[in-house]
Design a protein around this motif. Sequence first.
Motif, PDB file in Angstrom:
ATOM      1  N   ALA A 287       0.861  -1.187   0.000  1.00  0.00           N
ATOM      2  CA  ALA A 287       0.000   0.000   0.000  1.00  0.00           C
ATOM      3  C   ALA A 287       0.894   1.234   0.000  1.00  0.00           C
ATOM      4  N   GLU A 288       0.322   2.365  -0.318  1.00  0.00           N
ATOM      5  CA  GLU A 288       1.070   3.613  -0.236  1.00  0.00           C
ATOM      6  C   GLU A 288       1.313   3.962   1.232  1.00  0.00           C
ATOM      7  N   PHE A 289       2.352   4.745   1.462  1.00  0.00           N
ATOM      8  CA  PHE A 289       2.644   5.214   2.818  1.00  0.00           C
ATOM      9  C   PHE A 289       1.606   6.265   3.196  1.00  0.00           C
ATOM     10  N   HIS A 290       1.007   6.115   4.368  1.00  0.00           N
ATOM     11  CA  HIS A 290      -0.103   6.975   4.784  1.00  0.00           C
ATOM     12  C   HIS A 290       0.321   7.853   5.959  1.00  0.00           C
ATOM     13  N   ASP A 291       0.287   9.148   5.759  1.00  0.00           N
ATOM     14  CA  ASP A 291       0.592  10.096   6.844  1.00  0.00           C
ATOM     15  C   ASP A 291      -0.321  11.301   6.667  1.00  0.00           C
ATOM     16  N   TYR A 292      -1.522  11.177   7.221  1.00  0.00           N
ATOM     17  CA  TYR A 292      -2.567  12.166   6.970  1.00  0.00           C
ATOM     18  C   TYR A 292      -2.160  13.577   7.388  1.00  0.00           C
ATOM     19  N   ALA A 293      -1.600  13.730   8.595  1.00  0.00           N
ATOM     20  CA  ALA A 293      -1.331  15.080   9.100  1.00  0.00           C
ATOM     21  C   ALA A 293       0.070  15.235   9.695  1.00  0.00           C
TER      22      ALA A 293
ATOM     23  N   GLY B  64       0.316  12.016  22.643  1.00  0.00           N
ATOM     24  CA  GLY B  64      -0.843  11.414  22.004  1.00  0.00           C
ATOM     25  C   GLY B  64      -1.211  12.088  20.699  1.00  0.00           C
ATOM     26  N   LEU B  65      -1.155  13.396  20.689  1.00  0.00           N
ATOM     27  CA  LEU B  65      -1.509  14.148  19.482  1.00  0.00           C
ATOM     28  C   LEU B  65      -0.506  13.931  18.359  1.00  0.00           C
ATOM     29  N   ILE B  66       0.773  13.855  18.702  1.00  0.00           N
ATOM     30  CA  ILE B  66       1.798  13.589  17.687  1.00  0.00           C
ATOM     31  C   ILE B  66       1.568  12.215  17.055  1.00  0.00           C
ATOM     32  N   ALA B  67       1.321  11.223  17.898  1.00  0.00           N
ATOM     33  CA  ALA B  67       1.197   9.853  17.408  1.00  0.00           C
ATOM     34  C   ALA B  67      -0.012   9.648  16.500  1.00  0.00           C
ATOM     35  N   VAL B  68      -1.085  10.371  16.741  1.00  0.00           N
ATOM     36  CA  VAL B  68      -2.320  10.124  15.994  1.00  0.00           C
ATOM     37  C   VAL B  68      -2.395  10.884  14.680  1.00  0.00           C
ATOM     38  N   CYS B  69      -1.500  11.825  14.466  1.00  0.00           N
ATOM     39  CA  CYS B  69      -1.567  12.629  13.230  1.00  0.00           C
ATOM     40  C   CYS B  69      -1.654  11.751  11.985  1.00  0.00           C
ATOM     41  N   ALA B  70      -0.785  10.756  11.899  1.00  0.00           N
ATOM     42  CA  ALA B  70      -0.694   9.973  10.661  1.00  0.00           C
ATOM     43  C   ALA B  70      -1.975   9.221  10.342  1.00  0.00           C
ATOM     44  N   GLY B  71      -2.572   8.600  11.358  1.00  0.00           N
ATOM     45  CA  GLY B  71      -3.739   7.756  11.103  1.00  0.00           C
ATOM     46  C   GLY B  71      -5.042   8.303  11.621  1.00  0.00           C
ATOM     47  N   SER B  72      -5.095   9.588  11.891  1.00  0.00           N
ATOM     48  CA  SER B  72      -6.301  10.164  12.492  1.00  0.00           C
ATOM     49  C   SER B  72      -7.524  10.068  11.598  1.00  0.00           C
TER      50      SER B  72
ATOM     51  N   ILE C 220       8.220   9.213  18.898  1.00  0.00           N
ATOM     52  CA  ILE C 220       6.758   9.073  18.887  1.00  0.00           C
ATOM     53  C   ILE C 220       6.178   9.390  17.512  1.00  0.00           C
ATOM     54  N   GLY C 221       6.801  10.301  16.781  1.00  0.00           N
ATOM     55  CA  GLY C 221       6.382  10.523  15.397  1.00  0.00           C
ATOM     56  C   GLY C 221       6.531   9.250  14.580  1.00  0.00           C
ATOM     57  N   SER C 222       7.658   8.542  14.784  1.00  0.00           N
ATOM     58  CA  SER C 222       7.865   7.262  14.100  1.00  0.00           C
ATOM     59  C   SER C 222       6.825   6.233  14.548  1.00  0.00           C
ATOM     60  N   TRP C 223       6.540   6.221  15.847  1.00  0.00           N
ATOM     61  CA  TRP C 223       5.494   5.329  16.354  1.00  0.00           C
ATOM     62  C   TRP C 223       4.158   5.637  15.692  1.00  0.00           C
ATOM     63  N   GLY C 224       3.847   6.897  15.503  1.00  0.00           N
ATOM     64  CA  GLY C 224       2.591   7.262  14.858  1.00  0.00           C
ATOM     65  C   GLY C 224       2.480   6.703  13.456  1.00  0.00           C
ATOM     66  N   GLY C 225       3.595   6.764  12.703  1.00  0.00           N
ATOM     67  CA  GLY C 225       3.587   6.192  11.361  1.00  0.00           C
ATOM     68  C   GLY C 225       3.367   4.686  11.401  1.00  0.00           C
ATOM     69  N   ILE C 226       4.062   4.017  12.312  1.00  0.00           N
ATOM     70  CA  ILE C 226       3.942   2.558  12.422  1.00  0.00           C
ATOM     71  C   ILE C 226       2.569   2.153  12.976  1.00  0.00           C
ATOM     72  N   ALA C 227       2.076   2.909  13.968  1.00  0.00           N
ATOM     73  CA  ALA C 227       0.768   2.609  14.556  1.00  0.00           C
ATOM     74  C   ALA C 227      -0.340   2.663  13.517  1.00  0.00           C
ATOM     75  N   THR C 228      -0.188   3.529  12.529  1.00  0.00           N
ATOM     76  CA  THR C 228      -1.184   3.619  11.458  1.00  0.00           C
ATOM     77  C   THR C 228      -1.259   2.302  10.687  1.00  0.00           C
ATOM     78  N   GLY C 229      -0.102   1.646  10.526  1.00  0.00           N
ATOM     79  CA  GLY C 229      -0.075   0.358   9.838  1.00  0.00           C
ATOM     80  C   GLY C 229      -0.624  -0.779  10.673  1.00  0.00           C
ATOM     81  N   ILE C 230      -0.857  -0.522  11.957  1.00  0.00           N
ATOM     82  CA  ILE C 230      -1.460  -1.531  12.848  1.00  0.00           C
ATOM     83  C   ILE C 230      -2.945  -1.233  13.048  1.00  0.00           C
TER      84      ILE C 230
END
Length: 406
Positions: free
Chosen positions: A160-166, A271-279, A324-334
Amino acid sequence: MEAMPTPANLHSSSDVLFLMLGAVMVFAMHAGFAFLEVGTVRKKNQVNAFVKIITDWSVSTIVYFLIGFPIAYGISFLVPATDLLGANQGYDLTHFFFLLCFSACIPAIISGGIAERAKFWPQVLAGAIFAGLTYPIFESLIWGQNSAPLQSFFKTYGGAEFHDYAGSVVVHSIGGWLALPAVIILGPRMGRYLRGKSHPIPISNIPFLALGSWILAVGWFGFNVMSAGHLEKISGLVAVNSLMAMVGGILAALVAGKNDPGFVHNGALAGLIAVCAGSDIMHPLAAFITGCIASIIFVYGFHLEQEKLKIDDVLGVWPLHGVIGSWGGIATGIFGHKFFGGMGGVTFMSQLMGSVLAIAFALVSSLIVYGCLSKTIGVRLDEEQEFAGADLSIHSIGAYPEDHVR
């Protein structure tokens, strides 16, 4: 007689207003960055923190207008004003304003890590390079005009494409990992580590730190929700996911940080940093869990950084924004998967690859910039200047002048 507005005009105007309101909210976040830093550093460095943030903002505006935005999106503003307004009520200009606020986050993030011992003008120069060149190059690869080849790579090899919404990765991870080499090259503040032992420097003003966190948290809803870009694309899911991740970060920090106010208020930001990508694709409960994990990462990551690795990152920007920014990107894939109630369309492998790519890009870029600056004009105040404080050494005035009568 004036012509009646057409549906197309009204549509363009609503988008301009929508994005402008988002831009103002994210612009206000820079006051949050300032107060967060001012509340953390000692009194003798508070003026410097305020001046750094507003100067970096101003320089970022110019370099992103002239260089950065054209690199990222292929749109130049070096045309007559009539062409700038165009048929869409100047949407591109407002889009620039909104995305400038993201770009200017990069030097603001770094500022918190290098506080209390960095020279002023070398850091302004570094911030200009990052906001005008480094960040826009990566932005172009994920969101902008050069995204197609890389996203095609992610889709081919990751599913899939890399997803980072915000911007968990594009903004925060890049900013935090750029800061790490700067902090290491500068070295710790005088007295922070003596004979191998850690001597923590207390937070100077908890109310200021709390104010900074509140300002950032409120502005973050502009950061995330207005990333839709157009009024018809606005998502209530993004708003509630941002809220749930923030609350998760606060509550987890309250427990893991043992009621420490610094951890609690930074937990909201974690929390806000981590959720940006998959919000835009997570379920609210998954966003809550993402925020909880992010906050735990910060609490223990800050301790590891400061006490075990002995890296004097004043505001903890590497664990907070970088890790945590990196975690946000990875968490989106989970948690973006339908199995966890998400909307799907993402894979763990693509998110992992994109997150690792950002780390490598930021580290190499920062090592080049700060390595060159340290070998040429220097990046650190001398011992006498650092002892006196950046306020008197650089700005010739303290935050409370009655305490510094000469």
